[in-house]
Motif scaffolding. Structure first.
Motif, mmCIF file in Angstrom:
data_model
loop_
_atom_site.group_PDB
_atom_site.id
_atom_site.type_symbol
_atom_site.label_atom_id
_atom_site.label_comp_id
_atom_site.label_asym_id
_atom_site.label_seq_id
_atom_site.Cartn_x
_atom_site.Cartn_y
_atom_site.Cartn_z
ATOM 1 N N UNK B 33 0.831 -1.204 0.000
ATOM 2 C CA UNK B 33 0.000 0.000 0.000
ATOM 3 C C UNK B 33 0.867 1.256 0.000
ATOM 4 N N UNK B 34 1.963 1.216 0.752
ATOM 5 C CA UNK B 34 2.873 2.369 0.765
ATOM 6 C C UNK B 34 3.394 2.661 -0.639
ATOM 7 N N UNK B 35 3.721 1.577 -1.372
ATOM 8 C CA UNK B 35 4.299 1.799 -2.712
ATOM 9 C C UNK B 35 3.254 2.246 -3.716
ATOM 10 N N UNK B 36 1.999 2.197 -3.330
ATOM 11 C CA UNK B 36 0.987 2.796 -4.204
ATOM 12 C C UNK B 36 1.040 4.314 -4.105
ATOM 13 N N UNK B 37 1.517 4.813 -2.963
ATOM 14 C CA UNK B 37 1.535 6.266 -2.716
ATOM 15 C C UNK B 37 2.920 6.870 -2.911
ATOM 16 N N UNK B 38 3.942 6.048 -2.720
ATOM 17 C CA UNK B 38 5.301 6.580 -2.732
ATOM 18 C C UNK B 38 6.171 5.789 -3.703
ATOM 19 N N UNK B 39 7.180 6.452 -4.222
ATOM 20 C CA UNK B 39 8.065 5.804 -5.190
ATOM 21 C C UNK B 39 9.298 5.280 -4.469
ATOM 22 N N UNK B 40 9.535 3.967 -4.546
ATOM 23 C CA UNK B 40 10.732 3.450 -3.873
ATOM 24 C C UNK B 40 11.997 4.005 -4.525
ATOM 25 N N UNK B 41 13.067 4.048 -3.755
ATOM 26 C CA UNK B 41 14.361 4.425 -4.315
ATOM 27 C C UNK B 41 14.721 3.436 -5.418
ATOM 28 N N UNK B 42 15.349 3.895 -6.480
ATOM 29 C CA UNK B 42 15.692 2.992 -7.573
ATOM 30 C C UNK B 42 16.584 1.880 -7.063
ATOM 31 N N UNK B 43 17.613 2.261 -6.295
ATOM 32 C CA UNK B 43 18.394 1.249 -5.590
ATOM 33 C C UNK B 43 18.857 1.832 -4.267
ATOM 34 N N UNK B 44 19.161 0.981 -3.301
ATOM 35 C CA UNK B 44 19.541 1.480 -1.984
ATOM 36 C C UNK B 44 20.209 0.379 -1.172
ATOM 37 N N UNK B 45 20.916 0.815 -0.134
ATOM 38 C CA UNK B 45 21.539 -0.123 0.793
ATOM 39 C C UNK B 45 21.388 0.445 2.196
ATOM 40 N N UNK B 46 21.017 -0.408 3.137
ATOM 41 C CA UNK B 46 20.781 0.061 4.498
ATOM 42 C C UNK B 46 21.606 -0.772 5.480
ATOM 43 N N UNK B 47 22.343 -0.077 6.339
ATOM 44 C CA UNK B 47 23.092 -0.741 7.409
ATOM 45 C C UNK B 47 22.159 -0.931 8.593
ATOM 46 N N UNK B 48 22.192 -2.122 9.158
ATOM 47 C CA UNK B 48 21.271 -2.477 10.231
ATOM 48 C C UNK B 48 22.072 -2.781 11.495
ATOM 49 N N UNK B 49 21.490 -2.451 12.636
ATOM 50 C CA UNK B 49 22.082 -2.908 13.893
ATOM 51 C C UNK B 49 21.007 -3.634 14.704
ATOM 52 N N UNK B 50 21.393 -4.781 15.227
ATOM 53 C CA UNK B 50 20.493 -5.588 16.048
ATOM 54 C C UNK B 50 21.128 -5.725 17.425
ATOM 55 N N UNK B 51 20.572 -5.003 18.408
ATOM 56 C CA UNK B 51 21.190 -5.026 19.738
ATOM 57 C C UNK B 51 20.580 -6.113 20.606
ATOM 58 N N UNK B 52 19.586 -6.811 20.066
ATOM 59 C CA UNK B 52 18.896 -7.795 20.894
ATOM 60 C C UNK B 52 17.574 -7.239 21.379
ATOM 61 N N UNK B 53 17.573 -5.952 21.766
ATOM 62 C CA UNK B 53 16.304 -5.333 22.164
ATOM 63 C C UNK B 53 15.855 -4.261 21.177
ATOM 64 N N UNK B 54 16.762 -3.808 20.344
ATOM 65 C CA UNK B 54 16.396 -2.851 19.299
ATOM 66 C C UNK B 54 16.917 -3.340 17.949
ATOM 67 N N UNK B 55 16.191 -2.968 16.928
ATOM 68 C CA UNK B 55 16.578 -3.339 15.567
ATOM 69 C C UNK B 55 16.412 -2.064 14.750
ATOM 70 N N UNK B 56 17.527 -1.459 14.359
ATOM 71 C CA UNK B 56 17.419 -0.136 13.720
ATOM 72 C C UNK B 56 18.305 -0.005 12.491
ATOM 73 N N UNK B 57 17.913 0.875 11.581
ATOM 74 C CA UNK B 57 18.805 1.222 10.471
ATOM 75 C C UNK B 57 19.753 2.309 10.941
ATOM 76 N N UNK B 58 21.011 2.238 10.536
ATOM 77 C CA UNK B 58 21.921 3.310 10.948
ATOM 78 C C UNK B 58 22.475 4.091 9.759
ATOM 79 N N UNK B 59 22.231 3.606 8.556
ATOM 80 C CA UNK B 59 22.697 4.361 7.392
ATOM 81 C C UNK B 59 21.879 3.932 6.181
#
Lengths: 439, 439
Positions: B33-59
């Motif tokens: 549904x989101x992609x019906x309203x918004x255009x995804x980036x053509x390409x992308x890379x996301x750095x993830x951190x998993x601390x065990x209690x949090x899961x977040x993108x950092x870049x």
């Protein structure tokens, strides 16, 4: 894109195959343009034969039932393709209803259904199964050999919609080829997407329409590649109203077979091919069987036709209990026979390519140890060998020096499979009973 | 769909992860549904951190340059996604022009370019490279360690179009983050697709906009899942116009750090987390460096800030010869630090997720043996370990008894990565200088 899978055939790439590899970006663009004009089949499977000099599709299924024969590696590709397909049809969908075939006593078929469920759940849909069998009056649980379970529920029809109890789908996916006719419960569903459409079912579909559409596709693709379309398109003829029981009918058929064999012989001469041509005879209606039984007869000369005059040996395989006996065909398709050069463990093997929407998502070999290279392997007793990703993992890399990477032979199979699927798309457009005709 | 890859972290799935696995069909539909309203980036890379209690993108990189670190198994997924992306933008396209970054002296970067070329050629495009470097006046050939070659050609600009000699592309793909500014040759290209758009370049992009957009995405996603958005969104603050050279500036920054640490501490208390909170400080502008040098400073208490008052140790890594020296940041982002629990061979590892259009197509670990779990691994000396498909090949199967299949931990990483990519999409909309404003 076609995954790089290990094919059994490891011989050198022939001229036709090389031409396809070299033209890859042009081929992919050509398909892209075709899909701007035509709607790909929601899902499909195509049987391929590679004789070394010809590469042809021999069967295009619009109700593929071997999803569990794909390796698990293929699942992400299938799911991604499913996402793209759903997005086009029904992006807001929560629910998908699958209508299975009657083979729910068959663990292999049940695992096919489970695999379809898995694919579409991963694509973001709730998936449930609804049975066409009026005997299913409450949810029925089936247990697979693997211990997994699958529940089939009774269908519920309202005036305009089809669903299950507390389950209103946006799309209804048929995994039932409707060979014994279109049940009323599936008719006039104008508010929901019914895929494939009813006229894709074998009670309405005719192989002759598919051959005609494929011929057109092969001509256009041949032009793109600069090749004789015969290299990817078997010669064929349709014979209607043939009363095989009578000697006159058999004579008529024999004359048609001889005419087709003559055309094939001329082509073989043109290309210096030393093989002996043969013809495959099939009922035009996929739900019918040939007189003499079975779905295909291989004919090398007139004497082979006598089999048609014999008593039916009990129709194609065993019919499901309670199923309508298939009709005897009087409308026949004669098709140039194409050998398969593919072998798996000395057994004749036929690559089967699976597609979801416009994407090739995997494949496997259908093999039959008892069969020779000129017969169909789609018969009771056949086994399935999934195709794995090729070890070298190299995609075709145009411009690289030869030998730098193993060629992706499966790429060509994916091209032929997509041509057949595109033909099915043409065919569905041409045979759509609801199409508006502009003249 | 997110491929099932082997993650280094093999501990039990925590509550947050389990919740995501359970909600898979709802999550996938939400993205649809989101992609019906918004255009995804053509390409992308996301750095993830998993601390065990949090899961977040950092870049969130909009110019990903590690395509060659994906395993070859991922290529079919990438190609399929590329086909879907192209089809939407420029279905009739024959040609794609890639504009590389300046790192063409780096074999690793060159193999990234070759991989991009391979992906888009397999998707049906002719791919060539055009250099922004005015010193490139004729085609220049680069040889990789592997023996493969790559040719970079001089760009040719006409009034309305950008291309190469005898090469007119429909789409121009930037693999250059434009951190030293937007060259005039890329401006006012209204007849062609320039992707990502110029305002995605680091000379114009600001991390604070991305954080703001991600905060909104995290709130909405948190609502869908019924979770505190803090579990996927690090607390942050922006500090502008801070004159770090002066004691007053340092004091001001210290007060902001203390305030953020206080907020994190309260959250830790709420969740009974015994860790010591810390803060990461980054320049708001990705092209800048921190006073003291480098792109990130980890601060556990006020004393750590003294590093900012020291003389720069020569900026972040080594600058390309002739490149403009990065500016010293006075606009800073303070972000709640998130530990990573992931280890590969005892080294701290950060999963990096690669996406093409809306699809997760693979990932790898960025590892750095010398770093501790609270620091960025995106620094000179880091190595890359591709993620392979998981042995069990099981996709998440809701409703199955626990232990029947290994959970797809990479699925969660793919969800977080897509949230960050969606935030980038919001961010690009909000910062589009050509957007029409309706009030």
């Amino acid at each position: 894109m076609v995954p790089h899978l290990i094919t059994a055939l490891t011989g050198p790439i022939n001229e036709l195959e090389q031409r396809m590899l070299d033209a890859m970006p042009a081929i992919e663009r050509w398909f892209r343009l075709e899909w701007m004009e035509h709607t790909p089949a929601f899902y499909s499977a195509v049987d391929i034969r590679n004789s070394g000099f010809k590469l042809v599709p021999v069967d295009t299924s619009l109700f593929p039932a071997g999803w569990s024969s794909l390796t698990k590696d293929m699942l992400p590709l299938a799911v991604q393709a499913a996402q793209a397909a759903i997005e086009k049809i029904c992006p807001e969908a929560r629910n998908l209803l699958i209508v299975p075939g009657a083979q729910t006593d068959n663990s292999f078929y049940l695992s096919n259904l489970l695999q379809l469920q898995r694919i579409f759940e991963n694509a973001g849909l709730n998936v449930r199964f609804g049975s066409l069998d009026p005997a299913v009056k409450s949810p029925r649980e089936f247990k697979l050999h693997s211990g997994e379970k699958l529940v089939v529920e009774p269908l519920q029809r309202t005036r305009n919609r089809l669903g299950l109890k507390h389950f209103d789908p946006c799309t209804i996916l048929l995994n039932n080829d409707l060979s014994s006719g279109v049940p009323g419960i599936l008719e006039d569903l104008h508010e929901q997407y019914l895929l494939p459409p009813l006229h894709a079912g074998w009670s309405m579909r005719r192989k002759s329409n598919h051959h005609k559409a494929y011929e057109e596709v092969a001509k256009r693709f041949g032009k793109l590649l600069g090749i004789d379309p015969w290299l990817i398109n078997p010669l064929h003829a349709r014979v209607t109203d043939v009363a095989i029981g009578k000697p006159s009918g058999l004579e008529q058929l024999k004359a048609e077979v001889d005419a087709l064999l003559g055309r094939v012989r001329r082509k073989y001469k043109e290309y210096g091919i030393a093989e002996k041509p043969f013809v495959a005879i099939k009922p035009n209606n996929g739900a019918d069987v040939l007189p003499g039984g079975g779905g295909v007869l291989i004919v090398r000369d007139g004497a082979d036709l006598e089999a048609l005059a014999r008593k039916p040996r009990g129709a194609a395989g065993k019919a499901a209990p309670g199923a309508k006996a298939p009709a005897l065909a009087t409308d026949l398709i004669l098709r140039e026979g194409v050998l398969t050069n593919e072998r798996v463990h000395d057994a004749v093997a036929e690559p089967v390519v699976y597609m979801l929407d416009r994407y090739v998502v995997g494949g496997f070999y259908r093999i039959h140890a008892d069969r020779t290279s000129d017969e169909s392997t789609n018969a009771p007793g056949s086994r399935y060998v999934p195709l794995a990703f090729a070890e070298s993992h190299h995609l075709p890399q145009p411009g690289q020096q030869a030998g730098a990477s193993a060629p992706n032979r499966f790429y060509m199979y994916g091209v032929i499979a997509r041509l057949a699927m595109l033909a099915a798309s043409y065919e569905m457009e041409a045979t759509n009973p609801e199409a508006e005709v502009y003249e």
